[in-house]
Design an enzyme around this catalytic site. Structure first.
Site, mmCIF file in Angstrom:
data_model
loop_
_atom_site.group_PDB
_atom_site.id
_atom_site.type_symbol
_atom_site.label_atom_id
_atom_site.label_comp_id
_atom_site.label_asym_id
_atom_site.label_seq_id
_atom_site.Cartn_x
_atom_site.Cartn_y
_atom_site.Cartn_z
ATOM 1 N N TYR A 144 8.767 1.333 -3.519
ATOM 2 C CA TYR A 144 9.656 0.873 -2.453
ATOM 3 C C TYR A 144 9.591 -0.635 -2.399
ATOM 4 O O TYR A 144 8.499 -1.222 -2.415
ATOM 5 C CB TYR A 144 9.220 1.462 -1.104
ATOM 6 N N ASP A 239 5.904 -7.355 -6.586
ATOM 7 C CA ASP A 239 6.158 -7.167 -5.159
ATOM 8 C C ASP A 239 4.818 -6.893 -4.497
ATOM 9 O O ASP A 239 4.348 -5.759 -4.459
ATOM 10 C CB ASP A 239 7.142 -6.017 -4.936
ATOM 11 N N LYS A 267 3.900 -8.638 5.139
ATOM 12 C CA LYS A 267 2.850 -7.915 5.856
ATOM 13 C C LYS A 267 1.653 -8.801 6.230
ATOM 14 O O LYS A 267 1.745 -9.563 7.185
ATOM 15 C CB LYS A 267 2.462 -6.663 5.058
#
Ligand code: PLP
Length: 425
Positions: A144, A239, A267
């Protein structure tokens, strides 16, 4: 199972928000029972709407690596807020976080702040396409990368196929240039490059997969990505929105000693406020506006309050903190593995540092095809049993649990005891 206050809030929420939530996984659809509404959090614990306390393993899906309401982060946010929330003009804080990130991630020769992981990956792809003049991108099944159109593809199984969208509202044309191959499959990667190498702008990868549950990269997998890209004039994009400043001081690239062309962070680096970053090679990032023709902008990008939270979080994270996270992670993995064995339950616990997944499957899980075989029904009842015992575990078989430096050895022991009871059924 869920408390009455949360149930009544959910009824009001469902009337106005799709599924009652602002991000789908929060609805607890995969485990049933309805979500707990959160009143507040401190350290490793959160408090539900009716006052029930839980030991938290979601940690806002990663950012809360210091635990909730860490005094240094709260103070930094309050101080920044008192000086004005946003100016839409440069501040010294942005320079400070750029320098700090460059120090920890030497691959970030230049970088730009954005406000979400989705924005970071979307922008990294745009600059990769702008730099190479090519359209095709490669991602891995089960990975994702946020909800930008070209990345909402999982596509078929096995062999490489150019994409079919995973979501309604994504035109075929948006994903037609996205190829999806199995995670950890070096042969599929090499075959794809052999056939389509001239079309490929970038390969984007979670250097430790976390969004199909935790799946570590097989030895040689990440190196093969970087090498294949270099050989064919494509760009490698790590990522690290989840792994960055989570699996180590310098993310997965620091942990494994591999240097990608571009990196996305999010995050943890925002410490709980909306902050993300993309960056990498100077020649590539020099293509971004106003230096170059690749356009990307943001009203709140590099916002002083978010950057302050990020700086305070990053500064509190040193090698010692990562040693603590590793020790707690190892203890939890060992305890859960023993619990599975003692209760003759088919399962496997996969972990890198402080991110961990208990799969109800014999394992090892190396790809989405493996992950998909896990017993979701068994996971749902495990999740509910943990919640009833005050342990707030991620509400999906395919998510990582996150440990913070605020989780004590007693907290880990308590969690293992709860898991034993949950598995006894
Ligand atoms: C969470 C995540 C994203 C998306 O970040 P948002 O801030 O939710 O948009 C992208 N990539 C990875 C690997 C993630 O874990």
């Amino acid at each position: 199972m869920t408390d009455l206050v949360s149930m009544s809030l959910m009824a009001r929420a469902e009337a106005l928000m799709p599924g009652g939530v602002n991000s789908p996984v929060r609805a607890f659809a995969a485990v049933g029972g309805g979500p707990v509404f959160i009143l507040r959090g401190r350290g490793a614990r959160i408090v539900g709407a009716d006052g029930t306390e839980y030991l938290d393993y979601v940690g806002s899906w990663g950012p809360a690596i210091l635990g909730h309401a860490h005094p240094a982060v709260v103070e930094a946010v309050q101080r920044a807020a008192a000086d004005g929330l946003s100016f839409g003009a440069p501040t010294a804080l942005e320079v400070e976080i750029a320098e700090l990130l460059q120090e920890r991630y030497p691959s970030l020769e230049m970088l730009r702040c954005v406000s979400s992981g989705t924005e970071a990956t979307m922008s990294a792809l745009r600059v990769a396409r702008g730099f190479t003049g090519r359209d095709a991108i490669v991602k891995f099944e089960g990975a994702y990368h946020g909800h930008a159109d070209p990345l909402l593809v999982r596509a078929g199984s096995g062999s490489a196929t150019f994409g079919v969208p995973d979501s309604a509202g994504v035109p075929l044309g948006m994903v037609a240039a996205t190829a999806t191959i199995p995670y950890n499959d070096v042969a599929a990667l090499r075959n794809l490059f052999a056939r389509e190498g001239q079309r490929i702008a970038a390969v984007i990868v979670e250097p430790v997969a976390g969004n199909m549950g935790v799946v570590p990269p097989a030895p040689g997998f990440l190196a093969a990505i970087v090498e294949s890209c270099r050989k064919h004039g494509a760009l490698s994009i790590f990522d690290e929105v989840m792994t960055g400043s989570r699996v180590g001081l310098g993310g997965a690239q620091g942990l494994f000693g591999i240097t990608p062309d571009l990196t996305c962070l999010g995050k943890v680096i925002g410490g709980g406020l909306p902050l993300a970053v993309y960056g990498g090679r100077r020649d590539v990032m020099s293509r971004v506006a106003p230096l170059g023709p690749v356009y990307q902008a943001g009203t709140l990008a590099g916002n002083p309050v978010a950057v302050s939270a990020g700086l305070a979080t990053l500064r509190a994270l040193d090698q010692e903190a990562y040693a603590v996270l590793e020790a707690r992670g190892a203890a939890l993995q060992e305890g859960l593995t023993r619990a599975l064995r003692d209760h003759r339950t088919v399962g496997t616990v996969q972990r890198v540092g402080s991110m961990l997944t208990l799969f109800f499957s014999a394992g090892p899980i190396r790809s989405w095809t493996d992950a998909e075989g896990a017993d979701r029904g068994r996971f749902a009842s495990f999740h509910q049993a943990l919640l009833a015992r005050g342990v707030y575990w991620p509400p999906s078989q395919f998510e990582a649990a996150f440990i913070s430096v605020a989780h004590s050895t007693d907290d880990i022991a308590l969690t293992i005891a709860a898991a034993n009871e949950a598995l006894r059924g």
